[in-house]
Design an enzyme around this catalytic site. Structure first.
Site, PDB file in Angstrom:
ATOM      1  N   TRP A  16      18.576  -2.604  24.683  1.00  0.00           N
ATOM      2  CA  TRP A  16      19.661  -1.816  24.098  1.00  0.00           C
ATOM      3  C   TRP A  16      19.737  -2.177  22.617  1.00  0.00           C
ATOM      4  CZ3 TRP A  16      24.226  -3.982  21.905  1.00  0.00           C
ATOM      5  CH2 TRP A  16      25.062  -3.030  21.309  1.00  0.00           C
TER       6      TRP A  16
ATOM      7  N   GLU B 165      18.611   1.470  27.434  1.00  0.00           N
ATOM      8  CA  GLU B 165      20.037   1.752  27.648  1.00  0.00           C
ATOM      9  C   GLU B 165      20.644   2.582  26.515  1.00  0.00           C
ATOM     10  OE1 GLU B 165      22.376  -1.841  27.749  1.00  0.00           O
ATOM     11  OE2 GLU B 165      24.220  -0.801  28.334  1.00  0.00           O
TER      12      GLU B 165
ATOM     13  N   LYS C 155      23.966   4.906  24.795  1.00  0.00           N
ATOM     14  CA  LYS C 155      25.383   4.678  24.549  1.00  0.00           C
ATOM     15  C   LYS C 155      25.943   5.881  23.789  1.00  0.00           C
ATOM     16  CE  LYS C 155      28.274   1.089  22.487  1.00  0.00           C
ATOM     17  NZ  LYS C 155      28.436  -0.358  22.482  1.00  0.00           N
TER      18      LYS C 155
ATOM     19  N   ASP D 100      24.971   2.290  31.749  1.00  0.00           N
ATOM     20  CA  ASP D 100      26.135   1.416  31.599  1.00  0.00           C
ATOM     21  C   ASP D 100      27.354   2.294  31.837  1.00  0.00           C
ATOM     22  OD1 ASP D 100      28.441   0.181  30.265  1.00  0.00           O
ATOM     23  OD2 ASP D 100      27.024  -1.302  29.515  1.00  0.00           O
TER      24      ASP D 100
ATOM     25  N   HIS E 275      29.320   3.678  28.922  1.00  0.00           N
ATOM     26  CA  HIS E 275      28.613   4.349  27.832  1.00  0.00           C
ATOM     27  C   HIS E 275      28.590   5.859  27.908  1.00  0.00           C
ATOM     28  CE1 HIS E 275      26.174   0.601  26.436  1.00  0.00           C
ATOM     29  NE2 HIS E 275      27.465   0.367  26.571  1.00  0.00           N
TER      30      HIS E 275
ATOM     31  N   HIS F  39      24.525  -1.094  34.517  1.00  0.00           N
ATOM     32  CA  HIS F  39      25.421  -2.078  33.917  1.00  0.00           C
ATOM     33  C   HIS F  39      26.809  -1.679  34.387  1.00  0.00           C
ATOM     34  CE1 HIS F  39      23.094  -3.879  30.249  1.00  0.00           C
ATOM     35  NE2 HIS F  39      22.594  -4.233  31.411  1.00  0.00           N
TER      36      HIS F  39
ATOM     37  N   ASP G 157      34.505   2.004  25.479  1.00  0.00           N
ATOM     38  CA  ASP G 157      33.579   1.064  26.115  1.00  0.00           C
ATOM     39  C   ASP G 157      34.132  -0.355  25.968  1.00  0.00           C
ATOM     40  OD1 ASP G 157      31.275  -0.030  27.233  1.00  0.00           O
ATOM     41  OD2 ASP G 157      30.228  -0.107  25.313  1.00  0.00           O
TER      42      ASP G 157
ATOM     43  N   ASP H 136      34.628  -2.802  28.038  1.00  0.00           N
ATOM     44  CA  ASP H 136      34.057  -3.890  28.825  1.00  0.00           C
ATOM     45  C   ASP H 136      35.096  -4.756  29.519  1.00  0.00           C
ATOM     46  OD1 ASP H 136      31.100  -3.656  28.584  1.00  0.00           O
ATOM     47  OD2 ASP H 136      31.545  -3.738  26.454  1.00  0.00           O
TER      48      ASP H 136
ATOM     49  N   ASP I 108      28.080  -5.838  33.359  1.00  0.00           N
ATOM     50  CA  ASP I 108      28.158  -5.941  31.904  1.00  0.00           C
ATOM     51  C   ASP I 108      29.590  -5.745  31.431  1.00  0.00           C
ATOM     52  OD1 ASP I 108      27.747  -6.078  29.225  1.00  0.00           O
ATOM     53  OD2 ASP I 108      26.699  -4.176  29.028  1.00  0.00           O
TER      54      ASP I 108
HETATM   55  C1  RNT Z   1      26.484  -2.694  24.640  1.00  0.00           C
HETATM   56  C2  RNT Z   1      25.614  -2.646  25.841  1.00  0.00           C
HETATM   57  C3  RNT Z   1      24.785  -3.868  26.088  1.00  0.00           C
HETATM   58  C4  RNT Z   1      25.541  -5.152  25.844  1.00  0.00           C
HETATM   59  C5  RNT Z   1      24.830  -6.385  26.294  1.00  0.00           C
HETATM   60  C6  RNT Z   1      25.433  -7.616  25.719  1.00  0.00           C
HETATM   61  O1  RNT Z   1      27.342  -1.643  24.546  1.00  0.00           O
HETATM   62  O2  RNT Z   1      26.380  -2.373  26.954  1.00  0.00           O
HETATM   63  O3  RNT Z   1      24.246  -3.811  27.348  1.00  0.00           O
HETATM   64  O4  RNT Z   1      26.780  -5.132  26.451  1.00  0.00           O
HETATM   65  O5  RNT Z   1      23.500  -6.262  26.057  1.00  0.00           O
HETATM   66 ZN    ZN Z   2      25.409  -2.491  28.854  1.00  0.00          ZN
END
Ligand code: RNT
Ligand code: ZN
Length: 417
Positions: free
Chosen positions: A186, A225, A227, A258, A261, A285, A293, A295, A325
């Site tokens: 990513w 990945e 986003k 993810d 994302h 993820h 996003d 997290d 993630d």
């Molecule tokens: C970031 C991505 C990525 C990170 C990690 C730390 O938006 O989700 O995967 O969270 O690689």
């Molecule tokens: Zn991620």
């Protein structure tokens, strides 16, 4: 909770499920085989061991300052093992390049080698954990807004070299563990404001990736990945969803989805059945976006449930890699690992307990009412008793008893940091 009580409840649940044609033992056996890839970066807010105290860049943020984060490799290992002791089953550990064992040396990203991960490989073996890996393009003086898509030749070459080397590290991990290491790529590349060069950056990224993937490996698998946007990079993301679907489908690579994302009302679950037709496998993820996003710690919400149900409905247990993630720095970090992992497993269990055969018969017969009624009834079937039994058999805390366990570790270990 008394063991007999858990077992009694399980026996009742087993019968109840048998009545709708579901074998709970089969579901438990399948769940036992599902390995989550635990993200090492929850333990220290994505800091790593390279630039101690350096800022987290690349459009991602860990907010909060709850005390006790892991400050070095030993603490992180201790925390991961503690978390794993409260998560039923056997799981993998997902490392980022910045978590290498650099032994006090300054090893720039374009210098990384498998030897910097030898102690991780040994540790993982001792602890019966397989490793996955990630290249790290953020939190570095050369990160800026563009890494692999940078028109500056020097900077782009630097990141190409880094990523190539990371694949070699992943290969070494995979070889040592006798099981492919899943390497995720990513990059944050994008633009804060309007860009008039969308095509240029995407051409550059495509070319960088082709060069990175030139070497063929047997013991690692590549994932890419996408986003929607990163903080400070709101107007444009080079590695968008469309970009990577095209890339992965044309190159036989794996797409990482993810769950944070995509646009907030977009269903990530719905993407599996399309991707799996055109790409070999899927990497997940699992996260929890709150308005963006963000997290947040994964919980058992409809998004996670839908995703897990789709894995089972697509008969794709062997093709979908489930990584976590998220990075919440505002609550106990070990507790965060446990909550998110167990929530994902609970969702998988519910998916495995779904009376799919009957539901599909209803659907094919045009019995829409019956399908909806059974789906609704499934929500209140005694799956919790099956979950408790699964935890009991795995020798991990049952139910909320892990709260006290996390608190004890906090008192004895993390609060003293
Ligand atoms: C970031 C991505 C990525 C990170 C990690 C730390 O938006 O989700 O995967 O969270 O690689
Ligand atoms: Zn991620």
């Amino acid at each position: 909770m008394k063991e007999e009580l858990i077992e009694k409840a399980y026996e009742v649940a087993k019968e109840r499920y048998a009545a709708i044609g579901i074998d709970t033992e089969e579901a438990i056996a399948k769940l036992q085989n599902i390995q989550l890839s635990l993200h090492c970066w929850q333990a220290d807010d994505v800091a790593g061991f390279e630039n101690q105290g350096g800022d987290l860049t690349g459009g991602i943020q860990a907010t909060g300052n709850y005390p006790g984060k892991a400050r070095n490799i030993d603490e992180l290992r201790q925390d991961v093992l503690k978390a794993a002791s409260m998560i039923p089953g056997n799981h993998r550990l997902n490392l980022h390049e910045i978590y290498g064992d650099f032994k006090g040396e300054v090893v720039d990203r374009d210098q990384v080698e498998p030897k910097h991960f030898q102690s991780w490989i040994d540790w993982a073996k001792e602890n019966n954990m397989k490793l996955d890996f990630n290249s790290t393009s953020f939190s570095h003086p050369k990160s800026g807004s563009l890494s692999l898509a940078n028109p500056d030749k020097g900077i782009r070459e630097f990141w190409i070299e880094h990523t190539k080397r990371c694949r070699a590290v992943a290969e070494a991990m995979g070889k040592a563990q006798g099981d492919p290491c899943i390497m995720n790529l990513w990059v944050h590349d994008g633009s804060k404001d309007i860009t008039v060069n969308r095509m240029l950056y995407r051409e550059l990224l495509k070319d960088s990736l082709d060069r990175i993937f030139e070497v063929k490996y047997e013991n690692m698998k590549d994932c890419v990945e996408s986003k929607v946007f990163g903080i400070g990079l709101e107007s444009y993301t080079v590695g968008s969803n469309d970009f990577y679907i095209g890339y992965a489908a044309s190159r036989g690579k794996i797409v990482t989805l993810d769950t944070g994302h995509f646009h907030p009302t977009e269903s990530v679950a719905d993407k599996l059945s399309s991707l799996l037709l055109y790409t070999p496998e899927v990497m997940l993820h699992v996260s929890r976006p709150v308005r963006w996003d963000s997290d947040h710690v994964t919980i058992m919400n409809d998004d996670t449930l839908d995703l897990c149900k789709e894995i089972v409905r697509c008969d794709a247990l062997g093709k979908v890699h489930i990584g976590l993630d998220y990075f919440d720095a505002s609550i106990n970090r070990i507790g965060a690992y446990v909550i998110g992992s167990r929530a994902t497993q609970k969702c998988m269990l519910l998916a495995l307990l779904e009376p799919l055969k009957t539901l599909r018969e209803y659907e094919l017969n045009g019995q829409g009412f019956e399908r909806l009624a059974l789906l609704e009834e499934c929500k209140s079937l005694p799956w919790g008793a099956v979950w408790d039994e699964f935890c009991l058999r795995n020798g991990v805390p049952v139910g909320e008893s892990f709260i006290a366990e996390v608190e004890k570790y906090e008192t004895e270990v993390t609060s003293k940091r």
